[in-house]
Every structure is written in C-alpha cells, then in structure tokens.
Design a protein around this motif. Structure first.
Motif, PDB file in Angstrom:
ATOM      1  N   MET A  86       5.690 -14.932 -17.072  1.00  0.00           N
ATOM      2  CA  MET A  86       4.482 -15.712 -16.794  1.00  0.00           C
ATOM      3  C   MET A  86       4.271 -15.779 -15.293  1.00  0.00           C
ATOM      4  O   MET A  86       5.175 -16.135 -14.547  1.00  0.00           O
ATOM      5  N   VAL A  87       3.084 -15.414 -14.855  1.00  0.00           N
ATOM      6  CA  VAL A  87       2.765 -15.336 -13.437  1.00  0.00           C
ATOM      7  C   VAL A  87       1.573 -16.235 -13.152  1.00  0.00           C
ATOM      8  O   VAL A  87       0.534 -16.142 -13.831  1.00  0.00           O
ATOM      9  N   GLN A  88       1.727 -17.108 -12.174  1.00  0.00           N
ATOM     10  CA  GLN A  88       0.620 -17.988 -11.809  1.00  0.00           C
ATOM     11  C   GLN A  88      -0.536 -17.159 -11.268  1.00  0.00           C
ATOM     12  O   GLN A  88      -0.343 -16.170 -10.556  1.00  0.00           O
ATOM     13  N   GLY A  89      -1.753 -17.559 -11.597  1.00  0.00           N
ATOM     14  CA  GLY A  89      -2.921 -16.831 -11.141  1.00  0.00           C
ATOM     15  C   GLY A  89      -3.173 -17.040  -9.650  1.00  0.00           C
ATOM     16  O   GLY A  89      -2.527 -17.856  -8.991  1.00  0.00           O
ATOM     17  N   ALA A  90      -4.128 -16.256  -9.133  1.00  0.00           N
ATOM     18  CA  ALA A  90      -4.540 -16.418  -7.740  1.00  0.00           C
ATOM     19  C   ALA A  90      -5.259 -17.751  -7.636  1.00  0.00           C
ATOM     20  O   ALA A  90      -6.385 -17.892  -8.094  1.00  0.00           O
ATOM     21  N   GLY A  91      -4.594 -18.742  -7.047  1.00  0.00           N
ATOM     22  CA  GLY A  91      -5.025 -20.130  -7.207  1.00  0.00           C
ATOM     23  C   GLY A  91      -6.202 -20.580  -6.392  1.00  0.00           C
ATOM     24  O   GLY A  91      -6.929 -21.474  -6.787  1.00  0.00           O
ATOM     25  N   ASP A  92      -6.431 -20.033  -5.203  1.00  0.00           N
ATOM     26  CA  ASP A  92      -7.550 -20.492  -4.385  1.00  0.00           C
ATOM     27  C   ASP A  92      -8.279 -19.285  -3.822  1.00  0.00           C
ATOM     28  O   ASP A  92      -7.908 -18.135  -4.053  1.00  0.00           O
ATOM     29  N   ASP A  93      -9.363 -19.545  -3.093  1.00  0.00           N
ATOM     30  CA  ASP A  93     -10.196 -18.448  -2.601  1.00  0.00           C
ATOM     31  C   ASP A  93      -9.412 -17.496  -1.705  1.00  0.00           C
ATOM     32  O   ASP A  93      -9.550 -16.278  -1.803  1.00  0.00           O
ATOM     33  N   ALA A  94      -8.569 -18.042  -0.821  1.00  0.00           N
ATOM     34  CA  ALA A  94      -7.815 -17.201   0.106  1.00  0.00           C
ATOM     35  C   ALA A  94      -6.819 -16.319  -0.645  1.00  0.00           C
ATOM     36  O   ALA A  94      -6.674 -15.128  -0.351  1.00  0.00           O
ATOM     37  N   GLU A  95      -6.158 -16.910  -1.637  1.00  0.00           N
ATOM     38  CA  GLU A  95      -5.177 -16.145  -2.407  1.00  0.00           C
ATOM     39  C   GLU A  95      -5.868 -15.092  -3.253  1.00  0.00           C
ATOM     40  O   GLU A  95      -5.396 -13.957  -3.371  1.00  0.00           O
ATOM     41  N   ALA A  96      -7.011 -15.457  -3.852  1.00  0.00           N
ATOM     42  CA  ALA A  96      -7.759 -14.492  -4.647  1.00  0.00           C
ATOM     43  C   ALA A  96      -8.271 -13.357  -3.764  1.00  0.00           C
ATOM     44  O   ALA A  96      -8.267 -12.192  -4.165  1.00  0.00           O
ATOM     45  N   GLN A  97      -8.697 -13.715  -2.563  1.00  0.00           N
ATOM     46  CA  GLN A  97      -9.180 -12.702  -1.619  1.00  0.00           C
ATOM     47  C   GLN A  97      -8.060 -11.736  -1.235  1.00  0.00           C
ATOM     48  O   GLN A  97      -8.256 -10.524  -1.175  1.00  0.00           O
ATOM     49  N   LEU A  98      -6.878 -12.292  -0.978  1.00  0.00           N
ATOM     50  CA  LEU A  98      -5.734 -11.457  -0.643  1.00  0.00           C
ATOM     51  C   LEU A  98      -5.361 -10.556  -1.814  1.00  0.00           C
ATOM     52  O   LEU A  98      -5.068  -9.365  -1.637  1.00  0.00           O
ATOM     53  N   ALA A  99      -5.376 -11.109  -3.020  1.00  0.00           N
ATOM     54  CA  ALA A  99      -5.048 -10.319  -4.204  1.00  0.00           C
ATOM     55  C   ALA A  99      -6.048  -9.182  -4.387  1.00  0.00           C
ATOM     56  O   ALA A  99      -5.667  -8.048  -4.702  1.00  0.00           O
ATOM     57  N   HIS A 100      -7.323  -9.482  -4.173  1.00  0.00           N
ATOM     58  CA  HIS A 100      -8.341  -8.443  -4.280  1.00  0.00           C
ATOM     59  C   HIS A 100      -8.134  -7.388  -3.199  1.00  0.00           C
ATOM     60  O   HIS A 100      -8.261  -6.182  -3.449  1.00  0.00           O
ATOM     61  N   GLY A 101      -7.788  -7.837  -1.993  1.00  0.00           N
ATOM     62  CA  GLY A 101      -7.517  -6.912  -0.909  1.00  0.00           C
ATOM     63  C   GLY A 101      -6.373  -5.977  -1.238  1.00  0.00           C
ATOM     64  O   GLY A 101      -6.433  -4.765  -0.966  1.00  0.00           O
ATOM     65  N   ARG A 102      -5.318  -6.508  -1.833  1.00  0.00           N
ATOM     66  CA  ARG A 102      -4.178  -5.673  -2.220  1.00  0.00           C
ATOM     67  C   ARG A 102      -4.578  -4.658  -3.286  1.00  0.00           C
ATOM     68  O   ARG A 102      -4.107  -3.517  -3.298  1.00  0.00           O
ATOM     69  N   GLN A 103      -5.433  -5.098  -4.196  1.00  0.00           N
ATOM     70  CA  GLN A 103      -5.892  -4.195  -5.248  1.00  0.00           C
ATOM     71  C   GLN A 103      -6.665  -3.021  -4.644  1.00  0.00           C
ATOM     72  O   GLN A 103      -6.428  -1.856  -4.989  1.00  0.00           O
ATOM     73  N   VAL A 104      -7.590  -3.321  -3.737  1.00  0.00           N
ATOM     74  CA  VAL A 104      -8.382  -2.272  -3.104  1.00  0.00           C
ATOM     75  C   VAL A 104      -7.501  -1.390  -2.220  1.00  0.00           C
ATOM     76  O   VAL A 104      -7.630  -0.158  -2.214  1.00  0.00           O
ATOM     77  N   TYR A 105      -6.579  -2.024  -1.497  1.00  0.00           N
ATOM     78  CA  TYR A 105      -5.676  -1.250  -0.626  1.00  0.00           C
ATOM     79  C   TYR A 105      -4.844  -0.257  -1.442  1.00  0.00           C
ATOM     80  O   TYR A 105      -4.669   0.900  -1.040  1.00  0.00           O
ATOM     81  N   ALA A 106      -4.344  -0.702  -2.581  1.00  0.00           N
ATOM     82  CA  ALA A 106      -3.514   0.177  -3.414  1.00  0.00           C
ATOM     83  C   ALA A 106      -4.287   1.421  -3.833  1.00  0.00           C
ATOM     84  O   ALA A 106      -3.744   2.532  -3.849  1.00  0.00           O
ATOM     85  N   LYS A 107      -5.558   1.244  -4.176  1.00  0.00           N
ATOM     86  CA  LYS A 107      -6.372   2.391  -4.576  1.00  0.00           C
ATOM     87  C   LYS A 107      -6.675   3.304  -3.387  1.00  0.00           C
ATOM     88  O   LYS A 107      -6.559   4.527  -3.470  1.00  0.00           O
ATOM     89  N   LEU A 108      -7.057   2.698  -2.260  1.00  0.00           N
ATOM     90  CA  LEU A 108      -7.411   3.501  -1.093  1.00  0.00           C
ATOM     91  C   LEU A 108      -6.212   4.267  -0.542  1.00  0.00           C
ATOM     92  O   LEU A 108      -6.341   5.400  -0.079  1.00  0.00           O
ATOM     93  N   SER A 109      -5.042   3.639  -0.611  1.00  0.00           N
ATOM     94  CA  SER A 109      -3.851   4.272  -0.031  1.00  0.00           C
ATOM     95  C   SER A 109      -3.392   5.493  -0.821  1.00  0.00           C
ATOM     96  O   SER A 109      -2.542   6.252  -0.362  1.00  0.00           O
ATOM     97  N   GLU A 110      -3.949   5.693  -2.017  1.00  0.00           N
ATOM     98  CA  GLU A 110      -3.653   6.908  -2.768  1.00  0.00           C
ATOM     99  C   GLU A 110      -4.295   8.133  -2.112  1.00  0.00           C
ATOM    100  O   GLU A 110      -3.875   9.265  -2.346  1.00  0.00           O
ATOM    101  N   HIS A 111      -5.315   7.895  -1.279  1.00  0.00           N
ATOM    102  CA  HIS A 111      -6.074   9.000  -0.703  1.00  0.00           C
ATOM    103  C   HIS A 111      -6.151   8.967   0.827  1.00  0.00           C
ATOM    104  O   HIS A 111      -6.558   9.964   1.426  1.00  0.00           O
ATOM    105  N   LEU A 112      -5.765   7.835   1.427  1.00  0.00           N
ATOM    106  CA  LEU A 112      -5.911   7.674   2.869  1.00  0.00           C
ATOM    107  C   LEU A 112      -4.592   7.244   3.495  1.00  0.00           C
ATOM    108  O   LEU A 112      -3.739   6.670   2.805  1.00  0.00           O
TER     109      LEU A 112
END
Length: 272
Positions: free
Chosen positions: A223-249
C-alpha cells in the motif's frame, strides 16, 4: 421453493476460522461449488466436512463454461463460486460467470468475508477514505514500470498485490518512480502464522525486504500513499514525464524539459 441463486462466497486468506457460519451453510446447501483450484478448495471444504461436488472454473475455461453453469441455474439449481482465497473476482476469475448469470436474470448474492486488500488497508494506517485497487502489476519490468509511471500522480492510496518472486523488484520500481520517501506499508501473509506488517517509506521497506530473506516469502499487499498535495503531485508528474523523456534524451536534457513541462524542480528530477 427457494429461488435459484449464484452465491459468491468469500473464503479465508489464511486462518480457516475466518470462514463464516453463513458461508459454511451456503456451501453445504448448493448443488455444486465452482472453484478456481478444486484441489485447494477441496482441502478447505474437507476441513469443514463439506462434500458438495466441485467444478473447476478458472481463467482458461470460464468463458466456455459460463453458459452451461447458467443453464444449471435456470434449471433450478443453486451454485456457489469461490476462489483460492479471499473474495472472488478480486484479482481472481469469476466476473464472466457473474455477468452471464445477471444477464440471464439469475439472482447473484454475495456471502462476504475475508479480502486481503481490505484486511491490509484496515491495519495500514494510511488514508483509506479514498483508495484505488491496482491488483497485480505486470510481470515484465517494462510493463510494470509503465503502469507505475501512469500512477505517479495518483492522489489516492494505492493497493497492490505482489508475489514473492517479484516483491523486491516491484518495491525498487515504486521507489524509483514514486520517490523513495513516499509513505508505504507492506503486509505479508495476513492471518497466517508469519503475518508481518511493515511501515515507513518505500526506500525503507525495500531495504528491510532486501536484508531479510523471510520478508521475501509469502503473499504480499503493498500500500502506497498517494501524491498528497499539489507540490508532491507536481513532482510525481515530473518524474513520470522525465522517465519517458530519458528513454530518448540525455538525462540533463530530459530533466530540463520535464521541469518546463510540469513545473517540477529540475534538480529533483535529474537522476531520479
């Protein structure tokens, strides 16, 4: 005369005493019991002296068998549906039979009881007013990471099932994608002799599992706590996008672009 019914019966996830008296009565009363694994269910039924016929119903034959079972219900028989452990249809076969029975106007009645996801969530101490059940992650690493990346911005508590074969790899991927500091709880072998519930953050849970062979045995609920606030959600989204971009850049370029696209801090993404 009683109405023909398909009973969906929850069975114990470990401790046999968790099979309710009502469940036992229903299993004794039906014409047959549809079971994911007839050998395993047979052992449970034998423990309680229940001798009703068993019908194997699993993911490989359910589509073909559903209409024959519906025909039996239409002919006046009542049947029960059980899984190997816990509540049927929760990461287990059965929904095709239930759907076919309901479509045919057959009464479908739940006999509630044990469910590993709910049992684990009840003792986790994580927010449980809203949660998402994700079941088992894909077995292949690429599929697992893709699924986790899609959940990186999820604000609800996430509940996963995992096997002993992949628990270390799954925790490592969660820590990499959600962040090692994300609060999490690991429940193992619930209601059984070696039940353990570990809490902390993903990095800490991974370290405990890697350090102790015993914590890599059995059946797991993560069980994993969700991204609790705007800053944490923003960071989580950033990591998601970074993971995809880093496959090619290159990593530095991927981090820069991910930060610009999501507003997440570039330094927190680089090397995440």
């Amino acid at each position: 005369m009683s109405v023909p019914t398909l009973y969906v019966v929850a069975t114990p996830i470990g401790n046999l005493a968790d099979l309710s008296p009502r469940a036992q009565d229903v299993l004794r009363s039906v014409a047959a019991i549809c079971a994911e694994d007839t050998r395993r269910s047979g052992q449970l039924l034998s423990h309680f002296g229940i001798q009703q016929p068993l019908v194997a119903l699993h993911e490989y034959n359910e589509e073909a068998l559903a209409q024959r079972l519906v025909a039996r219900l239409q002919a006046g028989e009542s049947l029960a549906l059980v899984s190997d452990a816990g509540t049927p249809l929760v990461s287990d076969p059965g929904f095709r039979l239930v759907r076919a029975a309901r479509a045919a106007g057959i009464k479908v009645s739940p006999i509630p009881g044990a469910c590993a996801a709910i049992a684990a969530l009840s003792v986790a101490g994580l927010p449980s007013d809203r949660f998402t059940f994700e079941g088992f992650l894909p077995a292949k690493a690429s599929g697992r990471r893709d699924r986790l990346q899609g959940l990186a911005g999820e604000v609800r508590t996430m509940v996963f099932y995992e096997s002993s074969h992949r628990i270390t790899e799954s925790l490592a991927d969660m820590a990499a994608i959600f962040g090692g500091e994300r609060p999490a709880v690991l429940a193992r072998e619930l209601t059984k002799l070696f039940e353990t519930v570990l809490d902390g953050d993903l990095a800490g849970l991974l370290a405990q599992v890697e350090a102790d062979d015993n914590q890599r045995k059995g059946e797991f609920v993560v069980m994993v706590q969700g991204a609790g606030d705007d800053a944490e959600a923003q960071l989580a989204h950033g990591r998601q996008v970074y993971a995809k971009l880093s496959e090619h850049l290159p990593p530095s370029t991927a981090a820069k672009l991910a930060a610009e696209l999501t507003g997440a801090p570039r330094k927190a993404l680089y090397g995440s």
